[in-house]
Enzyme design. Structure first.
Site, short mmCIF file in Angstrom:
data_model
loop_
_atom_site.label_atom_id
_atom_site.label_comp_id
_atom_site.label_asym_id
_atom_site.label_seq_id
_atom_site.Cartn_x
_atom_site.Cartn_y
_atom_site.Cartn_z
N GLU A 3 26.47 -34.47 -21.77
CA GLU A 3 26.40 -34.06 -20.36
C GLU A 3 26.77 -35.21 -19.44
O GLU A 3 26.61 -36.37 -19.79
CB GLU A 3 24.97 -33.60 -20.03
CG GLU A 3 24.84 -32.11 -19.78
CD GLU A 3 25.51 -31.61 -18.51
OE1 GLU A 3 26.52 -32.19 -18.06
OE2 GLU A 3 25.02 -30.61 -17.95
N ASP A 42 19.98 -33.61 -13.87
CA ASP A 42 19.44 -33.59 -12.51
C ASP A 42 18.11 -32.81 -12.57
O ASP A 42 17.12 -33.36 -13.04
CB ASP A 42 20.49 -32.93 -11.61
CG ASP A 42 20.18 -33.01 -10.13
OD1 ASP A 42 19.52 -33.97 -9.73
OD2 ASP A 42 20.61 -32.13 -9.38
N LYS A 81 18.87 -38.52 -13.38
CA LYS A 81 18.15 -38.60 -12.09
C LYS A 81 16.75 -38.04 -12.31
O LYS A 81 16.48 -36.89 -11.94
CB LYS A 81 18.83 -37.69 -11.06
CG LYS A 81 20.02 -38.24 -10.33
CD LYS A 81 20.38 -37.21 -9.22
CE LYS A 81 21.78 -37.36 -8.73
NZ LYS A 81 22.20 -36.24 -7.86
N VAL A 141 26.43 -38.26 -6.59
CA VAL A 141 27.47 -39.17 -7.06
C VAL A 141 28.70 -38.41 -7.55
O VAL A 141 28.61 -37.25 -7.95
CB VAL A 141 26.94 -40.09 -8.19
CG1 VAL A 141 25.87 -41.03 -7.66
CG2 VAL A 141 26.41 -39.28 -9.37
#
Ligand code: IMP
Ligand code: MG
Length: 181
Positions: free
Chosen positions: A99, A103, A131, A153
Site C-alpha cells: 500500500e 490512513d 498516518k 501528501v
C-alpha cells in the site's frame, strides 16, 4: 512546473531509496522458503511496488487490485468499492499487500478480511507511509516505511485528484491547491 504546487518535501528521493532497500532486505529474510505473492493496491502503490519488488531477492509473483475509497477530496468516504479484483488463485499463498499509505485503515481492513477468506497461507501488510493519528480501523502494518503527521501528501504514486503521482519524492501540497485551511 509540478514542483510549484508543493509546500515542502516530506521524504526525499534519497530517503525513499534507502528505505525501500532496507524494507526489501527485511522481506527477503522473512519470506525465504515461502510462497510470496505481492499484491499492489492500485493506483497509489504502483511506484512503491515497482521499487520494492526489485529490492526483494526471492522468487515472487505479483497481482493488482483496484479499490476506491476516496473521491476527489482529501477525506475518506468510508466506502470501499472493488473496481478490479485479483486474478491469481490465493490458495497457499503468502500475501504481502503493498500500500502507499495507511490512513484511517478502512480500506486495508476491508481488503485483508476479504482476501483471508480465500485460502491464503498468510497475509501481511507493507505500507510506505503510515498516518497513525488518523487510524479508526484496528490495523497495524507489518512493514512500514515512514510514519508521517496528519498532512495530505502527494508524489511517488500518491495523488490529489489523480495528479502529482509522478513526483519522485513525497511532498505536502500547498493548501490553496485543495482549498484547505
Ligand atoms: P484509508 O482507508 O483511510 O486508510 O485510506 C487509504 C487510501 O486513501 C490510500 O491508499 C490513499 O489512496 C488515500 N490517502 C490517504 N491519505 C492520503 C494522502 O495524504 N495523500 C494521498 N492519498 C491519501
Ligand atoms: Mg491507495
Amino acid at each position: 512546473m509540478l514542483n510549484d504546487a508543493i509546500e515542502k518535501v516530506l521524504v526525499s528521493e534519497e530517503e525513499l531509496k534507502e528505505k525501500v532497500t532496507s524494507l526489501g532486505q527485511q522481506i527477503t529474510k522473512d519470506y525465504a522458503g515461502k510462497n510470496l505473492l505481492m499484491v499492489s493496491v492500485l493506483k497509489g502503490s504502483v511506484i512503491f511496488m515497482a521499487d520494492l519488488m526489485r529490492a526483494i531477492d526471492l522468487p515472487c509473483t505479483i497481482d493488482f487490485m483496484c479499490v476506491s475509497s476516496y473521491g476527489s477530496g482529501t477525506k475518506s468516504s468510508g466506502v470501499v468499492k472493488i473496481i478490479k479484483d485479483l486474478d491469481i488463485d490465493l490458495h497457499g499463498k503468502d500475501l504481502l499487500i503493498v500500500e502507499d499509505i495507511l490512513d484511517s485503515g478502512k480500506t486495508l481492513h476491508y481488503i485483508t478480511k476479504m482476501l483471508s477468506d480465500r485460502g491464503t497461507a498468510s497475509i501481511r501488510i507493507a505500507t510506505l507511509l503510515d498516518k497513525p493519528e488518523r487510524r479508526t480501523a484496528p490495523l497495524t502494518p507489518d512493514y512500514s516505511g515512514f510514519v508521517i503527521p496528519d498532512e495530505f501528501v502527494v508524489g511517488y504514486g500518491l495523488d490529489y485528484d489523480e495528479k502529482y503521482r509522478n513526483l519522485p519524492y513525497i511532498g505536502v501540497l500547498k493548501p490553496e491547491i485543495y482549498g484547505g485551511k
